[in-house]
Design an enzyme around this catalytic site. Structure first.
Site: not given
Length: 252
Positions: A9, A60-61, A153, A157, A183, A188-189
């Site tokens: 990434g 692509d992972v 999401y 995580k 974090p 960021t994006e």
């Protein structure tokens, strides 16, 4: 001897900033991402600025065949790899569970969990052979406290949190460090991706307070990678001053 870091990434945000910080400090790099032009632009910048050896892998992972093929092509370099930063990850959509889109769920699960596993599976044998190495998994404050509309999401995580802890146990006999960096909000994006290009919604995420930057997080990542061999930071949570966790932000 020059050390080498492998960063997934790396085309933007925390990953790109991490590449810059490690390069500034004399490390060689293997940078990974889907957007090839961005990777090659970053490669060119880092080589010119810091004279480092920088290898690019554009794939692509989420695609196991691509992971295996690309890593097989650099196995000699993986044999002297020091640090893996599993940074590739994203949030897609912001809906209550009953309104969520299954394609968004698949994207997050395939990237944040399976992609991390695919990369780690290929690299760990090299660390075991050397009897040393470090895996740094980038999680989130969302790995600790869930929030409204964060459902899948947050679940991905939470999975990274569990995987980091179990990796640490599994790899303990092999002298391999496993660190999780979690974090909070970083400008960021991330929000642009989550809101699928809606600039207004993305901007609102960071209104009323000063969020982290990619460099803030990258500096913490670098710190965890530069401690004495006998020291391992298992987990590091980092937020802006105005943020306590994923649900509590003080906005002026």
């Amino acid at each position: 001897m020059t050390k080498t870091v492998f960063i997934t990434g790396a085309t933007s945000g925390i990953g790109k900033a991490t590449a810059e910080v490690f390069a500034q400090n004399g490390w060689d790099l293997i940078i990974v991402g889907r957007r090839g032009k961005r990777l090659y632009d970053l490669q060119d910048h880092l080589r010119k600025a810091y004279k480092n050896e920088v290898d690019v892998l554009s794939f692509d992972v989420r695609n196991l065949a691509e992971v295996k093929e690309n890593l097989e092509n650099i196995k000699d370099k993986l044999g002297r790899l020091d640090v893996l930063v599993n940074n590739a990850g994203l949030a897609a959509g912001f809906d209550r569970i009953q309104d969520g889109k299954t394609e968004d769920w698949d994207t997050m699960i395939d990237t944040n969990i399976k992609g991390l596993l695919y990369i780690t599976k290929q690299i760990v044998p090299y660390f075991i052979e050397r009897g040393k190495g470090q895996i740094i998994n980038i999680a989130s404050t969302a790995a600790k406290v869930v929030y409204e509309k964060g459902n899948v999401y947050c679940a991905t995580k939470f999975a990274v949190d569990a995987l980091s802890k179990s990796m640490r146990i599994d790899l303990l006999p092999h002298g391999i460090k496993v660190t999780q960096v979690s974090p909070g909000a970083a400008e960021t994006e991330f929000s642009m991706v989550r809101f699928k290009g809606d600039k207004d919604l993305a901007k609102k995420t960071y209104e009323g307070y000063q969020p982290l930057t990619g460099v803030d997080v990258a500096s913490a990542i670098y710190y965890t990678a530069t401690l004495p061999d006998h020291v391992c930071i298992n987990e590091l949570e980092i937020t802006a001053l105005a943020q306590a966790n994923s649900t509590h932000v003080f906005r002026k």
